[in-house]
Design an enzyme around this catalytic site. Sequence first.
Site, PDB file in Angstrom:
ATOM      1  N   SER A 123      -1.229 -86.278 -48.581  1.00  0.00           N
ATOM      2  CA  SER A 123      -1.233 -85.165 -47.626  1.00  0.00           C
ATOM      3  C   SER A 123      -2.644 -84.962 -47.049  1.00  0.00           C
ATOM      4  CB  SER A 123      -0.683 -83.917 -48.313  1.00  0.00           C
ATOM      5  OG  SER A 123      -0.357 -82.937 -47.369  1.00  0.00           O
ATOM      6  N   HIS A 165       3.456 -86.185 -43.967  1.00  0.00           N
ATOM      7  CA  HIS A 165       4.744 -85.455 -43.842  1.00  0.00           C
ATOM      8  C   HIS A 165       5.369 -85.827 -42.497  1.00  0.00           C
ATOM      9  CE1 HIS A 165       3.508 -82.846 -47.215  1.00  0.00           C
ATOM     10  NE2 HIS A 165       2.354 -82.722 -46.618  1.00  0.00           N
ATOM     11  N   GLU A 192       6.836 -88.421 -46.335  1.00  0.00           N
ATOM     12  CA  GLU A 192       6.728 -87.858 -47.677  1.00  0.00           C
ATOM     13  C   GLU A 192       7.261 -88.851 -48.719  1.00  0.00           C
ATOM     14  OE1 GLU A 192       8.646 -84.034 -47.582  1.00  0.00           O
ATOM     15  OE2 GLU A 192       7.122 -83.198 -46.238  1.00  0.00           O
TER      16      GLU A 192
END
Lengths: 272, 272
Positions: A123, A165, A192
Amino acid sequence: MIIGGGEDRTDDKTVLTRFVEMAGGAECRFVVITTASRVPDKVWEMYDTAFADLGVAARKHLHLDSRADANNRELVAEIEQADGIFMTGGDQKRLMAIIGGTLADEAMHRALIERGAVIAGTSAGASAMSNHMLADGKTDLHPEKGAVHLGAGLGLINRVVIDQHFSQRHRLARLLTVVASNPHLLGIGIDEDTALIVTPGSGIEVIGDGAVTIADGRDTITNIADLPQHGCPELIDVRLHLLPSGSRYQTGEAPAPLAHFMHIVTHRNTLS
Amino acid sequence: MIIGGGEDRTDDKTVLTRFVEMAGGAECRFVVITTASRVPDKVWEMYDTAFADLGVAARKHLHLDSRADANNRELVAEIEQADGIFMTGGDQKRLMAIIGGTLADEAMHRALIERGAVIAGTSAGASAMSNHMLADGKTDLHPEKGAVHLGAGLGLINRVVIDQHFSQRHRLARLLTVVASNPHLLGIGIDEDTALIVTPGSGIEVIGDGAVTIADGRDTITNIADLPQHGCPELIDVRLHLLPSGSRYQTGEAPAPLAHFMHIVTHRNTLS
């Protein structure tokens, strides 16, 4: 290892298992940098459990809460001795504000280049890996001039911009905004529970649950430079590649349209 | 005029206004075919009001509820005399089951080719315009082998597959599934309240609120043929074009990467 966030930490742990293997196995030394996060202890607890489940004994939490921490030789020694270095999610701007240009930053570069340690980021930790980092940006239905801001990242990988994401948050439009405005940078979108593994000088592999999307705007014809702010650009000829989990290429063996991407990610280069 | 659904019918009516203008203005004859819809009277009422607001006096509702209706010369005469023919949304499979191959179908082709009447389709009416029609398909985060089914459409435009509500319903993955499996067809995704205007032999224009996305998979390298059902294909080198509202090109004047698209949509060709 560039992870798109949301990797499984409790069940099959595909991505984290591979991270441990690549770093040399459960006997090696692992450090988790939670600097990006505002809830570092909670995040550490999650990874502590996950790495313990994977049999890792030598696991350390490095929060590095200030630039003083990130220049503290005792703390930085943890990075210098680690075989696996993992940067968690949170806010990539916070991560860079604290460790950019510090001894911790230097130690990570040396770990990767001189010792072949494995660096993973998920992330925010993934976004921060590139030299030009996607700092923030609106996710909208269409590309929009001025909607995405780049910042300085760690530069562990150059000439790319990494978004995470990716499919789950429908971020293609913002990645297209980046490549339309910066055609010399390749856009990389990682889903993800999915990781792009880059082995310097050797090759790439996609593992996990989703796919990696690559947007190549080098030949794109666009009017973005002439648009007012917030205008939607015309884009003609963006080259799009989708590499689902299982895709794996050695340098020099990838199909021709991937050659530039392969060169950029597997070779160090001085150009930003 | 291929409309991505959800065109404004009560306020600025950008798309419908242009439709009326193209057909020759408010004095011309307009017919609305609601065959795709299960609530034809409700849909007609909406367009009846919208076209009345635009000053159109000669506006007719043609539901064509059966193949007998679609072969009824009296009803078909409405199409034969119309300057503007509008196909509403609903289910494109219903539209084709009822009018495919009927006198109504023939009358639309003649209207377009012989008389230069304007044919507009929105949503299901847009999908049905191409020869190979996107009949149904899963909208997922990634392309998926077997997730999209094509059917026979009207063939008012060939060698393309049209999807609608495109950005709003995040349908790129399903359009990529189509072009990966059928690289000889160009994928066209049209946003809501947005229209692609194709003037045969002349040029194209995008109007309305959104954009038109074109996916060209002619040079794409993919493993889709060798995958099991439901597998996510690797796609290397999909050419993507984004034409926002305001994009406008005459045949022969578009940038080279658009030349194939321009040729396909503005020229009639016998290849499917």
